[in-house]
Design an enzyme around this catalytic site. Structure first.
Site, short mmCIF file in Angstrom:
data_model
loop_
_atom_site.label_atom_id
_atom_site.label_comp_id
_atom_site.label_asym_id
_atom_site.label_seq_id
_atom_site.Cartn_x
_atom_site.Cartn_y
_atom_site.Cartn_z
N THR A 152 1.18 -1.13 -0.10
CA THR A 152 -0.13 0.06 -0.03
C THR A 152 1.05 1.37 -0.21
O THR A 152 1.71 1.40 1.10
CB THR A 152 -1.24 -0.38 0.92
N PHE A 188 -6.75 -6.79 -0.53
CA PHE A 188 -7.51 -6.03 0.02
C PHE A 188 -8.18 -7.44 1.31
O PHE A 188 -8.95 -7.54 1.61
CB PHE A 188 -9.75 -5.76 -0.72
N LEU A 189 -6.66 -8.28 1.61
CA LEU A 189 -6.72 -8.78 2.43
C LEU A 189 -7.21 -9.27 3.97
O LEU A 189 -6.43 -8.15 4.70
CB LEU A 189 -5.45 -10.10 2.22
N ARG A 190 -7.81 -9.89 4.04
CA ARG A 190 -8.73 -9.98 5.53
C ARG A 190 -7.19 -10.69 6.54
O ARG A 190 -7.34 -11.93 6.38
CB ARG A 190 -9.42 -10.24 6.26
N ALA A 235 -20.73 -2.89 16.88
CA ALA A 235 -19.93 -1.94 17.53
C ALA A 235 -18.93 -2.56 18.27
O ALA A 235 -18.90 -3.70 18.58
CB ALA A 235 -20.97 -1.49 18.19
N GLY A 246 -8.83 -1.72 15.18
CA GLY A 246 -7.09 -2.61 15.15
C GLY A 246 -6.15 -2.86 13.95
O GLY A 246 -6.98 -2.51 12.93
N CYS A 271 -3.86 -2.70 9.77
CA CYS A 271 -4.22 -1.46 8.16
C CYS A 271 -4.31 -0.77 8.34
O CYS A 271 -4.06 0.85 7.97
CB CYS A 271 -4.37 -2.67 7.16
#
Ligand code: UDX
Length: 448
Positions: A126, A159-161, A264, A269, A272
């Site tokens: 990024t 866009f990896l989690r 919520a 955190g 990224c």
């Protein structure tokens, strides 16, 4: 057509990508400058925890489709394209530290000087909008001596989690290709077509600058969504009978809004969101813009820690000398990563009040120890963590914590009290003990 690819930077992004490509008929050569990491990976061990990664790594190593090296020379000789997946950490002022990207592109370019072939460089790290077309392009041309059209260059965001990296590589929502020219675009598109086959996801083709901005804008938007619902959660806590979970459900039913990223809790955190949100704010500043919206989402994120402390005080009174059990230390479930973990931020805050902390996590204890040291008691089981404690706080919503019930809390704790900071529990099931949750309004029985 390219079927020999390199992947530079074998961390959370690069290693899953290298294994995934190697499992789909590509000859992959993975490069990392950390020799210990390379040795570990060669043995089939993964330096990061990712669902299914260890198994896939073993498979591609056995099949011989993934090779590992720390030599750029070797990587360039054995590939015709390379994905750059090195880290882009933050500078102290929040801007992006491009050191590793620069070094990597320099090393690749210098090796390219000695080979007479077309090579496609694909940046996945990024980076701020404009970096590929300016900085990277000029390093590449200067150090390799190649002219436009003798090389290809794309920015191709990931866009990896974390924890779900392999799943996201095989099933992405979209592929964004920011290419400097037609040939670069065609070659990268062809790699993805062969990788995905019949289930090719939607593709957006654009220039590198738009692609770089899409990456930042996506992460900032998702963080905004979370901060928005956290703002609503603070309102709910002041409204008798209000519940943010129901509100999220209701607004999420609108297709234009969507239910995802409306949970919520303690806030966002990880490796990224905090880094990218700050970098985006800084980038705006450099462009002469002050993004008040982005400043606000950071403020809301911080205020959720104070919010949790306030709820803890309401449950147990003065915090000094109290024993608090924290369930979950990873920045989210399914990973051992504790970078910018909200649970750890919360613990740091409690320690200022003289609270004694006991903590449990199914995967992240070792990594948490490196940050918190001996200021916290680490527990191997949930029961051990609860024993003798005055308050239990659910900080990371690991599915195994869902089993917790009021009987267990009564049995082990000095005073049974539960604070749900991730909305994992049904308040009704904890009626016999002290219970509070983020985004849950005070109970008020009115009516007929
Ligand atoms: C994120 C993006 O999802 C991914 O596309 C990008 O490439 C990297 O950053 P990741 O950091 O792995 O991925 O985790 P994610 O699942 O997005 O969660 C980020 C943080 O937001 C976590 O701390 C999580 O607990 C928090 N979160 C997420 C919420 O508080 N509420 C939500 O509704 C969703």
């Amino acid at each position: 057509m390219i079927d020999r690819v390199g992947v530079v930077g074998l961390g959370y992004v690069g290693l899953p990508l290298a294994c995934a490509l190697a499992s789909k008929l590509f000859k992959v050569i993975g490069l990392d400058t950390d020799l210990e990491k390379i040795e570990l990976i060669k043995k089939g061990e993964t330096p990061v925890y990712e669902e299914g990664l260890q198994e896939l790594l073993k498979k591609v190593l056995e099949e011989g489709s993934l090779k590992l090296t720390s030599s750029y020379r070797e990587m360039i000789e054995e590939s015709d394209a390379c994905f750059v997946c090195v880290g882009t950490p933050s500078n102290p002022d929040g801007s992006v530290d491009l050191r590793y990207v620069k070094e990597t592109v320099e090393m690749i370019s210098e090796s390219l000087r000695w080979v007479d072939k077309y090579f496609l460089l694909i940046i996945r790290s990024t980076i701020p909008p404009g970096t590929t077309s300016n900085l990277i392009k000029s390093i590449l041309e200067e150090k390799s001596g190649k002219k436009p059209r003798q090389y290809g260059l794309c920015f191709n965001p990931e866009f990896l989690r974390e924890g779900r990296a392999l799943h996201d590589i095989f099933n992405p929502d979209r592929i964004i290709i920011g290419a400097i020219d037609e040939k670069s675009k065609e070659l990268l598109l062809d790699i993805y077509k062969r990788f995905h086959g019949e289930s090719m996801p939607p593709v957006l083709i654009t220039n590198p600058t738009n692609a770089e901005l899409i990456k930042y804008a996506s992460n900032v938007f998702l963080a905004t969504k979370i901060s928005f619902i956290n703002m609503i959660s603070q309102l709910c806590q002041r409204l008798p009978n209000a519940d943010v979970k129901v509100v999220a459900e209701g607004i999420g039913m609108d297709k234009r809004i969507g239910r995802e990223f409306l949970d919520a809790g303690l806030g966002w955190g990880g490796s990224c969101f905090p880094k990218d949100v700050k970098a985006f704010l800084k980038f705006g500043e450099e462009m002469g813009l002050c993004f008040k919206l982005v400043e606000s989402i950071i403020e809301i994120n911080e205020s959720q820690i104070e919010n949790a402390v306030k709820l803890a005080k309401e449950l147990v009174g003065n915090l000094n000398g109290k024993k608090i059990s924290i369930l979950g230390l990873a920045f989210k479930p399914g990973t051992d990563d504790v970078r910018e973990s909200r649970a750890i931020r919360l613990i740091e805050e409690f320690l200022k009040y003289g609270v004694e902390i006991k903590a449990h996590d199914p995967k992240a204890l070792e990594k948490a120890k490196k940050i918190l040291g001996n200021r916290v008691n680490y527990c191997k089981t949930v029961e051990e963590c609860l024993t003798g404690s005055d308050l239990c706080i659910l900080a990371t919503e690991w599915p195994e914590y869902k089993k917790l019930n009021q009987e267990t809390l009564k049995r082990h704790m000095r005073i049974p009290a539960l604070l749900d900071c991730r909305r994992l529990y049904d308040p009704e099931e904890f009626r016999e003990i002290k219970f509070a949750a983020i985004g849950l309004g005070p109970k008020e029985v009115r009516g007929p």
